[in-house]
Every structure is written in C-alpha cells, then in structure tokens.
Write a protein that holds these residues in place. Structure first.
Motif, PDB file in Angstrom:
ATOM      1  N   UNK A 147       0.818  -1.210   0.000  1.00 37.48           N
ATOM      2  CA  UNK A 147       0.000   0.000   0.000  1.00 37.48           C
ATOM      3  C   UNK A 147       0.853   1.263   0.000  1.00 37.48           C
ATOM      4  N   UNK A 148       2.031   1.221   0.613  1.00 36.56           N
ATOM      5  CA  UNK A 148       2.889   2.401   0.670  1.00 36.56           C
ATOM      6  C   UNK A 148       3.599   2.654  -0.653  1.00 36.56           C
ATOM      7  N   UNK A 149       4.084   1.608  -1.292  1.00 34.24           N
ATOM      8  CA  UNK A 149       4.933   1.791  -2.474  1.00 34.24           C
ATOM      9  C   UNK A 149       4.316   1.293  -3.781  1.00 34.24           C
ATOM     10  N   UNK A 150       3.210   0.561  -3.695  1.00 36.00           N
ATOM     11  CA  UNK A 150       2.597   0.006  -4.900  1.00 36.00           C
ATOM     12  C   UNK A 150       1.101   0.206  -4.902  1.00 36.00           C
ATOM     13  N   UNK A 151       0.381  -0.801  -5.381  1.00 36.35           N
ATOM     14  CA  UNK A 151      -1.068  -0.731  -5.450  1.00 36.35           C
ATOM     15  C   UNK A 151      -1.676  -2.112  -5.289  1.00 36.35           C
ATOM     16  N   UNK A 152      -2.844  -2.163  -4.674  1.00 39.93           N
ATOM     17  CA  UNK A 152      -3.593  -3.414  -4.583  1.00 39.93           C
ATOM     18  C   UNK A 152      -4.509  -3.585  -5.788  1.00 39.93           C
ATOM     19  N   UNK A 153      -4.644  -2.532  -6.592  1.00 45.59           N
ATOM     20  CA  UNK A 153      -5.491  -2.560  -7.780  1.00 45.59           C
ATOM     21  C   UNK A 153      -4.679  -3.086  -8.957  1.00 45.59           C
ATOM     22  N   UNK A 154      -4.589  -4.392  -9.066  1.00 45.64           N
ATOM     23  CA  UNK A 154      -3.766  -5.036 -10.085  1.00 45.64           C
ATOM     24  C   UNK A 154      -4.640  -5.931 -10.965  1.00 45.64           C
ATOM     25  N   UNK A 155      -4.185  -6.255 -12.180  1.00 41.76           N
ATOM     26  CA  UNK A 155      -4.991  -7.058 -13.113  1.00 41.76           C
ATOM     27  C   UNK A 155      -4.975  -8.546 -12.781  1.00 41.76           C
ATOM     28  N   UNK A 156      -5.573  -8.883 -11.654  1.00 38.76           N
ATOM     29  CA  UNK A 156      -5.745 -10.272 -11.243  1.00 38.76           C
ATOM     30  C   UNK A 156      -7.230 -10.520 -11.018  1.00 38.76           C
ATOM     31  N   UNK A 157      -7.707 -11.744 -11.225  1.00 35.52           N
ATOM     32  CA  UNK A 157      -9.123 -12.024 -10.967  1.00 35.52           C
ATOM     33  C   UNK A 157      -9.449 -11.823  -9.495  1.00 35.52           C
ATOM     34  N   UNK A 158     -10.664 -11.401  -9.193  1.00 36.40           N
ATOM     35  CA  UNK A 158     -11.046 -11.185  -7.791  1.00 36.40           C
ATOM     36  C   UNK A 158     -10.844 -12.444  -6.963  1.00 36.40           C
ATOM     37  N   UNK A 159     -10.380 -12.253  -5.732  1.00 38.30           N
ATOM     38  CA  UNK A 159     -10.164 -13.372  -4.809  1.00 38.30           C
ATOM     39  C   UNK A 159     -11.131 -13.251  -3.634  1.00 38.30           C
ATOM     40  N   UNK A 160     -11.567 -14.370  -3.071  1.00 41.07           N
ATOM     41  CA  UNK A 160     -12.401 -14.310  -1.871  1.00 41.07           C
ATOM     42  C   UNK A 160     -11.638 -13.623  -0.740  1.00 41.07           C
ATOM     43  N   UNK A 161     -12.328 -12.986   0.201  1.00 42.39           N
ATOM     44  CA  UNK A 161     -11.655 -12.326   1.319  1.00 42.39           C
ATOM     45  C   UNK A 161     -10.775 -13.304   2.090  1.00 42.39           C
ATOM     46  N   UNK A 162      -9.506 -12.989   2.211  1.00 43.65           N
ATOM     47  CA  UNK A 162      -8.537 -13.926   2.765  1.00 43.65           C
ATOM     48  C   UNK A 162      -8.809 -14.258   4.229  1.00 43.65           C
ATOM     49  N   UNK A 163      -9.297 -13.280   4.993  1.00 42.97           N
ATOM     50  CA  UNK A 163      -9.417 -13.480   6.441  1.00 42.97           C
ATOM     51  C   UNK A 163     -10.877 -13.648   6.884  1.00 42.97           C
ATOM     52  N   UNK A 164     -11.741 -13.932   5.941  1.00 48.22           N
ATOM     53  CA  UNK A 164     -13.172 -14.029   6.235  1.00 48.22           C
ATOM     54  C   UNK A 164     -13.487 -15.006   7.362  1.00 48.22           C
ATOM     55  N   UNK A 165     -12.868 -16.176   7.323  1.00 48.83           N
ATOM     56  CA  UNK A 165     -13.236 -17.221   8.278  1.00 48.83           C
ATOM     57  C   UNK A 165     -12.431 -17.168   9.572  1.00 48.83           C
ATOM     58  N   UNK A 166     -11.688 -16.082   9.770  1.00 46.33           N
ATOM     59  CA  UNK A 166     -11.086 -15.838  11.084  1.00 46.33           C
ATOM     60  C   UNK A 166     -12.044 -15.059  11.967  1.00 46.33           C
TER      61      UNK A 166
END
Length: 272
Positions: A161-180
């Motif tokens: 987030x500081x040096x790059x971007x999370x908005x990249x050309x990858x298919x959407x992924x399920x929320x990683x921490x949903x089941x925590x």
C-alpha cells in the motif's frame, strides 16, 4: 486482465510450488497439526479425510494416531509429493467443492489453511458436511488478519500500500481473512448443517536468521502474494522488497527474526 480464473491461478501456483512448500510455509503450518488432530479426540480406527491436503502432513500425522486417513488436493503435483512422503495413505487429485466421496463416509474432516485458496469456500464447507457421518467433526484452520495479530500479512500489505497498489490485473479473490471471524464462521457452519462451532487462536510463529528469507518464503511457497508483487512496476516492487526487509529487521530477537503467524482453528459438529 489475466484471462485465468482465481481457481486456475491457484491450481497452477500450487503445482509450481509443490517441491518448495515443505521447506518454507510448511514449517509454519505444521505447527497447527497437533491441535487440529487433538480436536477430534481418539482417532484410532476412525475414517479421516484431509481436504486441501497439500503434501499430506495432516493425513500422515492422523495415520500415526491410528486413523484410517485419506487426502485430497486440486494440485496434482502436491498429491504426487504427498503420496511419495506417505506411501501407505490414499491420496487423490480432486476438487474440495465437489468431493468424489459418498455421503456420510467419514468420521472426521480436516482442512489446514485450504479455504482461502477456494473460489467458493461455502460450497467446500457444505461438501465437508455431506461426506461426514452424523455427529462427525469438521476442523479447519485459516490465517488471522493483521488486525488480529497477523503480523507478517500486515507487514506485506502495508509495504504494498505504501509503495505500490492493490489494484492489479488479477481475478477477484475471496476475502482472505473471512473465516477468522467467529460470527461469520458460526453463520456459514450453521447454514451448512453444523453446530457447536468454536474458534481458537493458535499462536504460530516463524523464526529465521535472515530478513531476506521473508522474500524467499513469499516467492517460493506462496501463490497470491507473488502474483500481487509481480503485478507492480519494477520500481515499486523493489521499494516493497526493501520495506519488507527493513521491517523484518526490526523484529530481530538475538540471532533470529521472529514473525507472528496467528491462525484461527475452527471446529464444529455435523448435526444435519
């Protein structure tokens, strides 16, 4: 936009990382095996299925406790490695969202850090319930979020987030921490026919002498993080790497750096 789906990228990634996984991430995830198996009590002569088995460590440890254990994974290379490590156990290539087993076939089902790699985790949970006998237990582990103490994931995310971007050309992924999230776990498990769900945080850690090993861990034995980093500009990626190394050094205790990888272990009983 990458034309592959989330599932296709995950499968391809784990096929490629099968040989290196045990040397890196498995040193962390294996710390959860004992509490996972302890959640079932006595496993002697009980049928256990390990879903998203990877290189088969949970299934192997269950067999050592006397269980009739089997394992399944969607990455054929992982299955091949699991079979070579545990030749007395039946492993097969298959989809957790469409398990190739009859109804009510197992006394116990495990899934160690697999749900976050599935496109439709609710379906995988329903399938675990389908193949369980009435009263059987389902136990899975997932990573805790940075807000829950997931230090390593927070460190990498902050660097991106500081040096790059999370908005990249990858298919959407399920929320990683949903089941925590205990409430979300309870809701999904109840809808899938489970009861008496509980969540325990396991204080997993990883100690290493070199900050550079954090990058080795990412690139050699993870899938989504390397894709995220590869999608950055070269300048951003270099800056992200530097920040990960700098922040890692701040965690040095004596000769080693210690990263915290807390995991949520969720267990529930099939009632319908």
């Amino acid at each position: 936009m990458n034309p592959k789906t989330f599932k296709e990228l995950e499968r391809a990634g784990w096929v490629a990382k099968a040989c290196a996984y045990d040397d890196w991430f498995a040193t962390i995830t294996d710390q959860a095996i004992k509490p996972i198996l302890d959640s079932f009590g006595d496993l002697a002569q009980r049928r256990l299925l390990d879903v998203a088995t990877g290189t088969g460590h949970i299934a192997g440890a269950a067999a050592a406790r006397g269980a009739d254990s089997q394992g399944i994974d969607f990455a054929a290379a992982m299955v091949e490695r699991a079979q070579s490590l545990h030749p007395g156990i039946a492993f097969r290539d298959g989809d957790a969202e469409q398990l190739p087993y009859a109804d009510a076939n197992f006394d116990a089902v495990t899934c160690g850090f697999g749900l976050l790699h599935m496109a439709h985790p609710e379906q995988a949970i329903r399938e675990a319930g389908r193949v369980l006998k009435h009263g059987g237990r389902y136990t899975f582990t997932v990573w805790c979020s940075p807000e829950q103490g997931g230090q390593f994931f927070g460190l990498v995310s902050a660097a991106v987030q500081k040096h790059g971007t999370l908005n990249v050309p990858l298919p959407p992924a399920p929320p990683m921490f949903r089941f925590a999230d205990p409430a979300e776990c309870g809701r999904v498990l109840t809808e899938a026919g489970f009861a008496d769900s509980s969540l325990t945080v396991l204080p997993l850690t990883w100690r290493t002498p070199r900050a550079e090993d954090a990058l080795e861990l990412i690139y050699k034995s993870a899938v989504r993080m390397p894709m995220l980093l590869a999608a950055q500009s070269s300048e951003a990626r270099e800056a992200i790497h530097r920040l990960i190394l700098e922040e890692g050094e701040k965690l040095r205790i004596g000769s080693d750096i210690e990263f915290k990888f807390p995991a949520a272990m969720v267990t529930a009983r099939k009632v319908r």
